[in-house]
Design a protein around this motif. Structure first.
Motif, PDB file in Angstrom:
ATOM      1  N   ARG A 102       0.802  -1.281  -0.091  1.00 58.34           N
ATOM      2  CA  ARG A 102      -0.078   0.030  -0.071  1.00 58.34           C
ATOM      3  C   ARG A 102       0.822   1.247  -0.026  1.00 58.34           C
ATOM      4  NH1 ARG A 102      -3.020  -2.486  -1.855  1.00 58.34           N
ATOM      5  NH2 ARG A 102      -4.577  -3.967  -0.974  1.00 58.34           N
ATOM      6  N   PHE A 103       0.475   2.145  -0.716  1.00 59.66           N
ATOM      7  CA  PHE A 103       1.185   3.666  -0.717  1.00 59.66           C
ATOM      8  C   PHE A 103       1.098   4.246   0.627  1.00 59.66           C
ATOM      9  CE2 PHE A 103       3.716   6.794  -2.539  1.00 59.66           C
ATOM     10  CZ  PHE A 103       3.174   8.070  -2.037  1.00 59.66           C
ATOM     11  N   LEU A 104      -0.018   4.212   1.052  1.00 64.65           N
ATOM     12  CA  LEU A 104      -0.234   5.066   2.210  1.00 64.65           C
ATOM     13  C   LEU A 104       0.071   4.146   3.532  1.00 64.65           C
ATOM     14  CD1 LEU A 104      -1.470   7.715   1.347  1.00 64.65           C
ATOM     15  CD2 LEU A 104      -3.475   7.142   2.885  1.00 64.65           C
ATOM     16  N   THR A 105       1.458   4.269   3.738  1.00 66.60           N
ATOM     17  CA  THR A 105       1.791   3.265   4.671  1.00 66.60           C
ATOM     18  C   THR A 105       1.656   4.052   6.110  1.00 66.60           C
ATOM     19  OG1 THR A 105       4.207   4.361   4.489  1.00 66.60           O
ATOM     20  CG2 THR A 105       3.691   2.178   3.454  1.00 66.60           C
ATOM     21  N   LEU A 106       1.683   3.305   7.097  1.00 66.99           N
ATOM     22  CA  LEU A 106       1.306   3.943   8.516  1.00 66.99           C
ATOM     23  C   LEU A 106       2.430   5.121   8.713  1.00 66.99           C
ATOM     24  CD1 LEU A 106       0.939   0.785  10.857  1.00 66.99           C
ATOM     25  CD2 LEU A 106      -0.841   2.548  10.022  1.00 66.99           C
ATOM     26  N   ARG A 131       3.395   7.116   6.750  1.00 61.05           N
ATOM     27  CA  ARG A 131       3.044   8.042   5.911  1.00 61.05           C
ATOM     28  C   ARG A 131       1.692   8.725   6.358  1.00 61.05           C
ATOM     29  NH1 ARG A 131       4.805   5.375   0.903  1.00 61.05           N
ATOM     30  NH2 ARG A 131       6.948   6.303   0.292  1.00 61.05           N
ATOM     31  N   GLY A 132       1.284   8.247   7.450  1.00 63.78           N
ATOM     32  CA  GLY A 132       0.065   8.487   8.145  1.00 63.78           C
ATOM     33  C   GLY A 132       0.117   9.428   9.443  1.00 63.78           C
ATOM     34  N   ARG A 133      -0.902   9.562  10.140  1.00 64.84           N
ATOM     35  CA  ARG A 133      -1.082  10.334  11.426  1.00 64.84           C
ATOM     36  C   ARG A 133      -0.121   9.533  12.393  1.00 64.84           C
ATOM     37  NH1 ARG A 133      -6.399  12.771  14.067  1.00 64.84           N
ATOM     38  NH2 ARG A 133      -5.239  13.158  15.989  1.00 64.84           N
ATOM     39  N   LYS A 134       0.717  10.269  13.040  1.00 65.00           N
ATOM     40  CA  LYS A 134       1.695   9.418  13.826  1.00 65.00           C
ATOM     41  C   LYS A 134       1.206   9.693  15.309  1.00 65.00           C
ATOM     42  CE  LYS A 134       5.117   8.619  11.011  1.00 65.00           C
ATOM     43  NZ  LYS A 134       6.270   9.155  10.866  1.00 65.00           N
ATOM     44  N   ARG A 135       0.331  10.671  15.479  1.00 70.22           N
ATOM     45  CA  ARG A 135      -0.005  10.901  16.981  1.00 70.22           C
ATOM     46  C   ARG A 135      -1.612  10.871  16.993  1.00 70.22           C
ATOM     47  NH1 ARG A 135       4.496  10.717  17.258  1.00 70.22           N
ATOM     48  NH2 ARG A 135       6.333  12.271  17.664  1.00 70.22           N
ATOM     49  N   LYS A 136      -2.031  10.302  17.936  1.00 70.86           N
ATOM     50  CA  LYS A 136      -3.483  10.333  18.289  1.00 70.86           C
ATOM     51  C   LYS A 136      -3.892  10.169  19.568  1.00 70.86           C
ATOM     52  CE  LYS A 136      -7.528   9.468  15.449  1.00 70.86           C
ATOM     53  NZ  LYS A 136      -8.153   8.256  14.498  1.00 70.86           N
ATOM     54  N   GLY A 137      -5.155  10.908  20.095  1.00 68.30           N
ATOM     55  CA  GLY A 137      -5.491  10.636  21.485  1.00 68.30           C
ATOM     56  C   GLY A 137      -5.080  11.592  22.277  1.00 68.30           C
ATOM     57  N   ARG A 138      -5.835  12.097  23.362  1.00 68.38           N
ATOM     58  CA  ARG A 138      -5.609  13.001  24.169  1.00 68.38           C
ATOM     59  C   ARG A 138      -4.197  13.063  24.637  1.00 68.38           C
ATOM     60  NH1 ARG A 138      -8.912  11.609  28.509  1.00 68.38           N
ATOM     61  NH2 ARG A 138      -7.334  12.743  29.844  1.00 68.38           N
ATOM     62  N   ASN A 147       2.851  -1.929   8.602  1.00 66.21           N
ATOM     63  CA  ASN A 147       3.137  -0.718   7.653  1.00 66.21           C
ATOM     64  C   ASN A 147       3.127  -0.621   6.322  1.00 66.21           C
ATOM     65  OD1 ASN A 147       4.172   1.890   7.636  1.00 66.21           O
ATOM     66  ND2 ASN A 147       6.271   1.117   7.650  1.00 66.21           N
ATOM     67  N   TYR A 148       3.511  -1.779   5.626  1.00 64.81           N
ATOM     68  CA  TYR A 148       3.619  -1.848   4.275  1.00 64.81           C
ATOM     69  C   TYR A 148       2.500  -2.537   3.587  1.00 64.81           C
ATOM     70  CZ  TYR A 148       8.338  -0.243   5.035  1.00 64.81           C
ATOM     71  OH  TYR A 148       9.517   0.212   5.536  1.00 64.81           O
ATOM     72  N   ASN A 149       2.083  -3.569   4.137  1.00 68.91           N
ATOM     73  CA  ASN A 149       1.044  -4.387   3.281  1.00 68.91           C
ATOM     74  C   ASN A 149      -0.312  -4.048   4.126  1.00 68.91           C
ATOM     75  OD1 ASN A 149       3.634  -6.544   3.947  1.00 68.91           O
ATOM     76  ND2 ASN A 149       2.689  -6.244   1.743  1.00 68.91           N
ATOM     77  N   ARG A 150      -0.354  -3.972   5.332  1.00 66.07           N
ATOM     78  CA  ARG A 150      -2.029  -3.856   5.843  1.00 66.07           C
ATOM     79  C   ARG A 150      -1.948  -2.467   6.514  1.00 66.07           C
ATOM     80  NH1 ARG A 150      -5.651  -7.814   6.592  1.00 66.07           N
ATOM     81  NH2 ARG A 150      -6.885  -5.894   7.075  1.00 66.07           N
TER      82      ARG A 150
END
Lengths: 382, 398, 500
Positions: free
Chosen positions: A121-125, A127-134, A150-153
């Protein structure tokens, strides 16, 4: 895999028996030792606590260091770079990998094409949002996702990330590289050690800030918890290992000690929960099952007697193809015999292999939990 | 750190530990089972020996000394335990048969006859009459099975050898799971076999559903087929273990497999928790009561130093019959070396004698005076004491 | 009736050495041995090819013999000798005067030594006690006594000599007070045979006196039992000796994948009924631990014992009687060769044959030192790791002996003795001591028709009993655990016990 491959003499002979003859200063000649898939079932079974799989692993590493490794070994030792490359050009990678020309070429190079090659998948983890939650959430977790998520799912990785933040954790995705297990399994201890040092440095800094390291992939987990401090002896590795948790272990602990209050809604599911070999090897029991027990309407059956046979990169090599397929068949049949409508497993490799050999949907335990947390659909009025 | 508190934590995943855990799980208690590795029953014949020898095992029990665990457990625990065992095995698809009041024969790989109480259905037809002719099937390359031993001792018998493509018991058993293989085996047997009354095979007729495999062969050949228990790796032993384990998992028991206990948390006369030697961070298992079922020397529940014997989990005092030079008789084939008496002495509630620990119970071959080899009472003792200790434990928790 | 020139009684190193020497000198001969090769002290010794360091302070002549034979055997018996090298280690409290005498005498006698610092010594043997004060290296080697006998006998057979193992001497034939032959019982068939010869050489070691008496004379002997223990791991690659006056338990010798520690010295009366006393085991283990601490926690496979055939002296400590050898001509047709040690077997044989040559008028000289032993090409040598190349159909898992090797040995020997296979293939020599593989080897033997199924079960029972004898004195810890497992198989699964 001892039961299906007559060429492998079994863990006792490959490990402690042969070890008496592996003497310093003598060149290794035991090429057959590479047949071991490092499922670690021998260590789990040994009543005397002998680290059989580790003895065999060291012998494998010694053999690889003294002999030329095949192309596939180099390929898989660098799963991390393979992932980077494959995901960047995901569209093309996936399209090409399904063509018979490329498949033929891969077979020539020593890869097996029994299983469909995992898609990138192009949109790997990454490349996505690295922080979440309060930010000030009392439970802080650093999610070590591993290469497969990261790369496949990455979709599944995001689900797990979101589940954790939904439940009230502060989730960060630390900078990370491959855990190093594919390198160890393919005879390259130097790459593994390098990855280990990088990861320990980064994860260690999060631990210092009060974060717990969580893993979903149980093979990454075993590598972090055991291989980093023990086999690779990475400085700082012990501190990280002591603060590393299986995501379900973390969640069930939190539920049980009251820090997390979760309202599990009813589901209508019948799941065969296939326990990954490396989860067994961790010795922490089956924490996801402890959560499953709390979900009303969830029918599940634990299956922990068989290895799925893929064993990471092992089953992707042509020379292990037959062994891997036989094991996949056996484990798959056991799943089908339960009558379940889906299978669940923490490990990416297990999911891939068993989906292929059962034809059933392969879920992650987190997905089962998420199903239970879905708000009930609004009642339709007549 | 897990705050989960189990009602009972059983340490030791052998027949006695799992029996105790099952007994408690069926009473609705939350049970954890910890085991350092796979149990000794995987090396056994898979049969349940109560007291070996021809005739009524209860009579032989009547001749045992008062300190023997069977006597302490009482007749009810044994009887109920055996009935319980039969039910569980039936539920798990691995049925056993046998009379509780009369032992039955099984044939060993060297052609001797052993008398045991309960046998898996695949060994039911071992009671070969003297007049019956036997055909033995062996497999090419199988290491510990030599059919000529059997044909030598049994008159008018014969044997043939099948090439299964793999020569380990586990490998062959795995092959028998495959429909194609079974078909080929049956065709071969039909072509080569001479008319005999019964057919015997080493115990490799599959892992999951050996009764089905046996019945298929039996039907095709028109005569009874039975398995002969082999040297380790013993498939019937493995099947027994998996069935017991599966039963416990199905009844909600939590299994912690592969790592042993590394330390104990104790408050006065109560054990509070045990920690496991898991990688990275020790896993902690809390319980209101604990059961020790770690077995004797072979499984590592007891360890003999040069001069003393220790109990390896809780450090309980161990009864030892004399000095090291007295442990073993000069003759290897002595029925019962003195060391077999070594083990933990318990009170009538199956708690370690001395009263120092109130919530710890002990069952199985780790008990003193068991003399498992002398009496040949392994699994029977495990079941009886497992049930007895579990009942005492449940009573203690109530 | 067999007619020959020389009859040799005893198939230990000396007897086989004599057979080879005679063969090379062209003298017809017949060797008889009641068991397999190396049945006596040869098969129960330390397996040490001495540099001579052990004797150099108190017996320079013995040491000198050792070093010269050491050089010869390294050359001619390459596949029997592992050139491990050795160390003499000095621990705190050991006499410095002894050490000085040691170095001085080694130089005089020609034993090459190097003084090593503790660091250097620990480099060579990482398991050494870090508290050692120094170590002196010497050219000790590890030697396989069984192989040695076998290869010496091989030369004899090749040149037409008769080698009759499993043949027990039941009487000496005398005519007019002169020994002219022996009557032997073939133990496999119970057949009694007569062998006639011009000279009888009594090389029967601890049984020397008994044999000499059969011939009408006698040899005053002191029988000194020495017990050794085997640890499951090759804890050292070099021979390790204690640098002090020779005493109990001060040698550790590596051998294949294990190491042997010993020895003790207890006077006994009857060479046929010797047992290892558990106290001897504890004594040796305690001494060995001082040199290699891990010895104390390593699993012991078994203990064994043999009898040193020493010539009687008046010294109460049988260890101090000289290990030098003596040739006694009884002047009745029998000559006895007594005393000595494994390391000097070739020299003993040479001198004995020289003594006997006079009776044959040939001037043939001894060539055993010049020519390499025959038959070495067929043997696997070191390195050990070669055994890992192919790991198929393994019968003995501890020592990685495969089925083909076992079958070939059975066929080439035509034997019905399980011991013969064990000695030649190392089957059963590992940690389980034949607990699993002997059953398999016997199964193979009865399957291939070498013995009937009933015989093989009887042999198995007898073997299990013999094996137990060796294990019992050192039975605790992991070995006890293994033993219970073995019991559960033979007494449990196979139901072989003595049951009413």
């Amino acid at each position: 895999m001892f039961k299906v491959n007559p060429d492998f003499p079994g863990p006792k002979q490959a490990g402690p028996d042969a070890q008496r003859f592996r003497l310093d200063g003598e060149r290794s000649v035991d090429e057959w030792v590479k047949l071991c898939s490092q499922c670690k079932r021998c260590e789990v079974a040994c009543p005397y606590g002998v680290n059989v799989a580790e003895i065999i692993l060291r012998a494998q590493l010694t053999y690889s260091s003294e002999h030329l490794s095949p192309f596939t070994a180099h390929l898989f030792a660098n799963t991390h770079y393979l992932g980077k490359l494959g995901s960047t050009a995901a569209y093309f990678t996936n399209a090409l990998a399904s063509t018979s020309l490329v498949k033929g070429a891969l077979r020539l190079l020593g890869l097996s094409t029994t299983l469909p090659l995992p898609e990138y998948r192009f949109l790997t983890l990454n490349r996505g949002r690295k922080r979440k939650g309060r930010f000030r959430a009392p439970m802080k977790v650093a999610f070590f996702h591993g290469c497969y998520l990261n790369y496949n799912r990455p979709d599944l990785g995001r689900k797990i990330r979101d589940l954790l933040s939904y439940l009230g954790c502060r989730v960060v995705m630390p900078r990370q590289t491959c855990c190093g297990l594919p390198a160890l399994g393919n005879g390259d201890v130097d790459i593994a050690a390098r990855f280990a040092r990088e990861n320990v440095k980064e994860l260690g800094s999060w631990v210092d800030k009060g974060y717990k390291v969580l893993y979903a992939c149980t093979s990454c987990g075993l590598t972090l918890a055991h291989d980093y401090p023990e086999l690779l002896g990475v400085p700082g590795g012990r501190k990280v290992a002591e603060n590393t948790y299986n995501v379900h272990e973390f969640l069930s602990n939190a539920i049980e000690d009251g820090s997390l209050a979760v309202d599990f809604g009813p589901v209508d599911m019948h799941v065969a929960y296939h326990i990954p070999c490396h989860l067994r090897a961790l010795g922490i029991g089956y924490p996801a099952a402890r959560i499953f027990e709390k979900i009303p309407g969830l029918k599940f059956r634990i299956l922990d007697d068989d290895c799925c046979g893929l064993s990471g990169s092992y089953g992707f090599k042509k020379k292990n193809e037959k062994t891997s397929a036989l094991l996949g068949q056996i484990a798959g049949d056991a799943i089908l015999a339960t009558g379940a409508r889906a299978l669940a497993s923490d490990c990416g490799a297990c999911k891939m292999q068993l989906a292929h050999f059962t034809g059933l949907p392969a879920l992650d335990p987190a997905e089962v939990i998420i199903e239970s947390l879905r708000p009930a659909p609004a009642k339709k009025h007549a | 750190m897990s705050a989960y508190e189990y009602d009972v934590v059983v340490v030791g995943g052998g027949v006695s530990g799992i029996t105790a855990a099952l007994t408690l799980a069926e009473k609705g208690l939350k049970v954890a089972l910890i085991s350092k590795g796979d149990p000794v029953c995987c090396l056994s014949t898979g049969c349940v020996d109560v007291m070996t020898g021809e005739g009524d095992p209860w009579q032989k029990i009547g001749e045992l000394p008062a300190g023997h665990p069977y006597v302490k457990a009482g007749d009810d625990a044994l009887r109920d335990g055996l009935v319980f065992f039969l039910r569980i095995m039936e539920e798990q698809g691995l049925p056993y048969v046998g009379s509780l009041t009369e032992n039955r024969p099984i044939i060993t790989p060297i052609g001797t006859v052993k008398h045991t109480c309960l046998v898996p259905v695949t060994m039911a037809a071992s009671d070969l009459a003297k007049s019956e002719r036997l055909h033995v099937v062996s497999f090419k390359g199988i290491k510990d099975f030599y059919p000529s031993y059997l044909t030598n001792g049994i008159s008018r018998s014969s044997f043939s050898v099948f090439d299964a493509g793999i020569s380990t018991t586990l490998g062959i058993a795995s092959r028998f799971e495959d429909e194609g293989f079974l078909g080929r085996f049956i065709s071969w047997l039909q072509d080569t076999e001479n008319p005999h009354d019964r057919i015997a095979v080493p115990a490799v007729l599959g892992l999951r559903d050996p009764v089905k495999v046996m019945e298929r062969i039996s039907k095709a050949m028109g005569r009874p087929v039975f398995e002969i228990p082999t040297l380790p790796p013993s498939i019937p032993g493995l099947r027994l273990f998996r069935a017991l384990k599966g039963a416990l998992q199905a009844k909600g028991g939590h299994l912690y497999w592969g790592k042993g206990v590394s330390s104990i948390e104790r408050q006065g006369s109560e054990i509070e928790a045990v920690t496991l030697a898991t990688a990275g961070r020790a896993a902690r298992v809390q319980g209101r009561a604990f059961i020790l079922a770690t077995g004797s020397f072979v499984s590592g529940g007891l360890y003999a130093g040069r001069d003393a014997v220790r109990e390896t989990v809780f450090g309980l005092p161990v009864f030892v019959p004399g000095e090291r030079r007295e442990w073993f008789h000069a003759q290897f084939f002595t029925p019962g070396h003195a060391i077999e008496k070594a083990g933990i002495v318990v009170d009538d509630c199956f708690r370690p004698a001395g009263g120092k620990l109130k919530n710890l119970y002990v069952c199985g071959s780790i008990l003193a005076e068991s003399e498992v080899m002398k009496n040949q009472c392994g699994h029977g003792l495990a079941i009886a004491t497992g049930v007895a200790a579990a009942r005492m434990c449940a009573r203690g928790l109530a | 009736m067999i007619r020959t020139d020389v009859i040799i009684i005893g198939g230990g190193a000396t007897g086989c050495g004599i057979a080879r020497d005679l063969a090379l000198r062209g003298v017809p001969h017949c060797l008889v041995e009641k068991g397999d090769f190396a049945n006596g002290a040869t098969g129960a010794c330390h397996g040490l090819l001495h540099s001579g360091g052990r004797y150099v302070v108190n017996d320079k002549e013995a040491a000198s013999e050792c070093i010269s034979e050491n050089a010869i055997l390294r050359k001619i018996a390459q596949k029997c000798v592992e050139k491990t090298g050795g160390l003499f280690v000095r621990l705190p409290g050991d006499s410095k005067r002894y050490r000085d005498a040691f170095l001085k005498n080694c130089e005089e006698v020609g034993i090459a030594t190097t003084v090593l610092s503790p660091t250097r010594a620990l480099d060579l043997v990482p398991e050494l006690n870090p508290a050692i004060e120094e170590a002196i290296s010497v050219p000790d080697c590890s030697i396989d006594p069984f192989r040695l006998c076998m290869l010496n006998a091989y030369t004899s057979r090749r040149k037409g000599g008769d080698i009759l193992i499993h043949h027990r001497v039941i009487g000496v034939v005398r005519e007019k007070g002169v020994c002219v032959g022996v009557t032997v019982e073939d133990r496999s068939s119970s057949e009694v045979k007569e062998i006639r010869g011009k000279v009888i050489i009594n090389a029967s070691g601890a049984w020397g006196d008994a044999v000499a008496r059969m011939g009408g004379s006698g040899v005053p002997m002191t029988l000194s039992k020495g017990s050794l223990i085997i640890a499951n791991h090759r804890l050292t690659n070099l021979v390790v000796n204690r640098l002090r006056p020779p005493s109990d338990g001060d040698i550790i010798v590596p051998n294949e994948a294990v190491c042997l520690a010993g020895t003790t010295s207890v006077t006994v009366d009857d060479p046929d009924s010797i047992e290892v006393d558990p106290r001897e085991v504890d004594l040796v283990a305690t001494q060995a631990e001082q040199m290699i601490p891990r010895f104390g926690t390593t699993r012991l496979i078994r203990a064994y014992t043999g009898v040193r055939p020493l010539l009687k002296a008046d010294s109460p400590d049988s260890r101090n009687i000289s290990r030098g050898f003596r040739i006694i001509d009884h002047e009745n047709g029998m000559i006895s060769i007594m005393g000595g040690k494994l390391s000097t077997y070739r020299l003993m044989a040479e001198k004995t044959v020289d003594a006997v040559m006079g009776k044959f008028g040939t001037k043939a000289r001894c060539r055993t030192a010049e020519l390499p032993l025959d038959g070495q090409d067929e043997l696997t040598g070191y390195p050990l790791s070669k055994r890992l190349k192919s790991i198929d159909s393994i019968v003995c898992e501890c020592e990685l002996v495969d089925r083909e090797t076992v079958e070939n040995t059975i066929n080439s020997l035509g034997t019905g003795y399980i011991g013969d296979i064990q000695h030649r293939t190392r089957l059963g020599m590992g940690p389980c001591q034949g607990g699993f593989c002997t059953y398999r080897a016997l199964g193979i033997m009865q399957e291939t028709g070498r013995m009937s199924p009933t015989e093989s079960i009887e042999t198995l029972k007898a073997f299990l009993q013999r094996r137990f004898r060796g294990i019992r004195p050192a039975l605790w810890g992991d070995q006890l655990r293994e033993e219970q497992l073995v019991e559960s198989i033979y007494l449990g699964i196979l139901n072989m016990g003595n049951r009413p």
